[in-house]
Design a protein around this motif. Structure first.
Motif, PDB file in Angstrom:
ATOM      1  N   UNK A 151       0.828  -1.205   0.000  1.00  0.00           N
ATOM      2  CA  UNK A 151       0.000   0.000   0.000  1.00  0.00           C
ATOM      3  C   UNK A 151       0.857   1.248   0.000  1.00  0.00           C
ATOM      4  N   UNK A 152       1.967   1.224   0.740  1.00  0.00           N
ATOM      5  CA  UNK A 152       2.875   2.374   0.752  1.00  0.00           C
ATOM      6  C   UNK A 152       3.465   2.606  -0.637  1.00  0.00           C
ATOM      7  N   UNK A 153       3.911   1.547  -1.278  1.00  0.00           N
ATOM      8  CA  UNK A 153       4.509   1.678  -2.610  1.00  0.00           C
ATOM      9  C   UNK A 153       3.475   2.203  -3.603  1.00  0.00           C
ATOM     10  N   UNK A 154       2.278   1.622  -3.598  1.00  0.00           N
ATOM     11  CA  UNK A 154       1.239   2.059  -4.533  1.00  0.00           C
ATOM     12  C   UNK A 154       0.843   3.506  -4.258  1.00  0.00           C
ATOM     13  N   UNK A 155       0.789   3.887  -2.988  1.00  0.00           N
ATOM     14  CA  UNK A 155       0.459   5.263  -2.646  1.00  0.00           C
ATOM     15  C   UNK A 155       1.500   6.228  -3.206  1.00  0.00           C
ATOM     16  N   UNK A 156       2.762   5.871  -3.137  1.00  0.00           N
ATOM     17  CA  UNK A 156       3.810   6.734  -3.689  1.00  0.00           C
ATOM     18  C   UNK A 156       3.643   6.892  -5.198  1.00  0.00           C
ATOM     19  N   UNK A 157       3.308   5.816  -5.884  1.00  0.00           N
ATOM     20  CA  UNK A 157       3.112   5.905  -7.323  1.00  0.00           C
ATOM     21  C   UNK A 157       1.868   6.716  -7.670  1.00  0.00           C
ATOM     22  N   UNK A 158       0.816   6.590  -6.873  1.00  0.00           N
ATOM     23  CA  UNK A 158      -0.387   7.385  -7.143  1.00  0.00           C
ATOM     24  C   UNK A 158      -0.127   8.867  -6.927  1.00  0.00           C
ATOM     25  N   UNK A 159       0.658   9.200  -5.918  1.00  0.00           N
ATOM     26  CA  UNK A 159       1.025  10.602  -5.702  1.00  0.00           C
ATOM     27  C   UNK A 159       1.777  11.123  -6.916  1.00  0.00           C
ATOM     28  N   UNK A 160       2.707  10.336  -7.430  1.00  0.00           N
ATOM     29  CA  UNK A 160       3.469  10.738  -8.605  1.00  0.00           C
ATOM     30  C   UNK A 160       2.562  10.928  -9.811  1.00  0.00           C
ATOM     31  N   UNK A 161       1.611  10.009 -10.011  1.00  0.00           N
ATOM     32  CA  UNK A 161       0.698  10.139 -11.148  1.00  0.00           C
ATOM     33  C   UNK A 161      -0.183  11.371 -11.026  1.00  0.00           C
ATOM     34  N   UNK A 162      -0.661  11.668  -9.818  1.00  0.00           N
ATOM     35  CA  UNK A 162      -1.505  12.848  -9.636  1.00  0.00           C
ATOM     36  C   UNK A 162      -0.705  14.130  -9.857  1.00  0.00           C
ATOM     37  N   UNK A 163       0.517  14.170  -9.382  1.00  0.00           N
ATOM     38  CA  UNK A 163       1.350  15.350  -9.616  1.00  0.00           C
ATOM     39  C   UNK A 163       1.638  15.531 -11.101  1.00  0.00           C
ATOM     40  N   UNK A 164       1.876  14.433 -11.803  1.00  0.00           N
ATOM     41  CA  UNK A 164       2.118  14.513 -13.246  1.00  0.00           C
ATOM     42  C   UNK A 164       0.877  15.037 -13.963  1.00  0.00           C
ATOM     43  N   UNK A 165      -0.296  14.545 -13.565  1.00  0.00           N
ATOM     44  CA  UNK A 165      -1.541  15.001 -14.195  1.00  0.00           C
ATOM     45  C   UNK A 165      -1.778  16.480 -13.929  1.00  0.00           C
ATOM     46  N   UNK A 166      -1.462  16.939 -12.716  1.00  0.00           N
ATOM     47  CA  UNK A 166      -1.634  18.365 -12.412  1.00  0.00           C
ATOM     48  C   UNK A 166      -0.674  19.210 -13.235  1.00  0.00           C
ATOM     49  N   UNK A 167       0.564  18.751 -13.387  1.00  0.00           N
ATOM     50  CA  UNK A 167       1.540  19.506 -14.175  1.00  0.00           C
ATOM     51  C   UNK A 167       1.127  19.550 -15.634  1.00  0.00           C
ATOM     52  N   UNK A 168       0.614  18.448 -16.172  1.00  0.00           N
ATOM     53  CA  UNK A 168       0.176  18.434 -17.562  1.00  0.00           C
ATOM     54  C   UNK A 168      -1.047  19.315 -17.750  1.00  0.00           C
ATOM     55  N   UNK A 169      -1.959  19.299 -16.775  1.00  0.00           N
ATOM     56  CA  UNK A 169      -3.164  20.114 -16.879  1.00  0.00           C
ATOM     57  C   UNK A 169      -2.832  21.591 -16.864  1.00  0.00           C
ATOM     58  N   UNK A 170      -1.822  21.976 -16.094  1.00  0.00           N
ATOM     59  CA  UNK A 170      -1.438  23.382 -16.019  1.00  0.00           C
ATOM     60  C   UNK A 170      -0.456  23.767 -17.112  1.00  0.00           C
ATOM     61  N   UNK A 171      -0.053  22.814 -17.932  1.00  0.00           N
ATOM     62  CA  UNK A 171       0.835  23.119 -19.041  1.00  0.00           C
ATOM     63  C   UNK A 171       2.270  23.358 -18.623  1.00  0.00           C
ATOM     64  N   UNK A 172       2.695  22.781 -17.517  1.00  0.00           N
ATOM     65  CA  UNK A 172       4.061  23.005 -17.046  1.00  0.00           C
ATOM     66  C   UNK A 172       5.052  22.019 -17.638  1.00  0.00           C
ATOM     67  N   UNK A 173       4.561  20.984 -18.288  1.00  0.00           N
ATOM     68  CA  UNK A 173       5.492  20.001 -18.828  1.00  0.00           C
ATOM     69  C   UNK A 173       5.115  19.586 -20.213  1.00  0.00           C
TER      70      UNK A 173
END
Length: 173
Positions: A151-173
């Motif tokens: 659960x800890x490992x999956x949670x870390x990956x989900x945090x990374x995916x959400x941050x990536x989605x936020x960066x893409x949505x805001x056009x930062x990457x």
């Protein structure tokens, strides 16, 4: 004055979320960002409602020329395995398989400990009883440890995916 509500210059605190707005003498209540120091200090609401586009100069900046967001398509197992940019995560796909495999291995280990416990009866009955009692406890403890780790490992990956989605949505990457 003994009652603070009798003071004409005193206004009651702003209502909590979901409570009806009280009527104030002398006009509508001020916006919460001006009266409540704990409210979100964002910009005041735009006239006309939230469904209208923000005025020019507000909102996310336009993407640079030639910018194309990376696709979030499914690359498959081997495509993800050989993704040298690590844009797609393999661990998330394998989590269910890893957890199932670890559960089977832990169960087999607990059954071996239980079998040894049963075989100890001829040699040392006290050790046999202790081993038989310990086998399910070891199984449960190991299963909980593996579950918490996964659960800890999956949670870390989900945090990374959400941050990536936020960066893409805001056009930062």
């Amino acid at each position: 004055m003994s009652n603070p509500h009798d003071d004409p210059g005193h206004r009651p605190p702003p209502p909590r979320q979901g409570e009806p707005q009280p009527s104030y003498p002398g006009g509508p209540p001020p916006p919460p960002y001006q009266t409540d120091p704990h409210a979100y200090p964002g910009p005041p609401p735009q006239p006309g409602g939230p469904w209208q586009a923000p005025p020019p100069g507000h909102g996310a900046p336009p993407p640079p020329p030639g910018y194309a967001p990376r696709g979030r398509g499914n690359k498959g197992f081997f495509g993800t395995l050989f993704d040298v940019n690590f844009d797609h995560m393999l661990t998330v796909r394998l989590a269910r398989t890893i957890y199932t495999l670890m559960t089977v291995l832990i169960t087999m280990f607990a059954l071996v400990v239980l079998w040894y416990g049963l075989s100890f009866f001829t040699w040392n009955p006290t050790l046999a009883v202790m081993t038989i009692v310990a086998a399910p406890l070891i199984w449960l403890f190991d299963l909980v440890v593996i579950r918490v780790f996964m659960e800890f490992v999956i949670n870390q990956f989900k945090i990374t995916e959400h941050l990536k989605a936020m960066r893409e949505r805001e056009g930062l990457r």
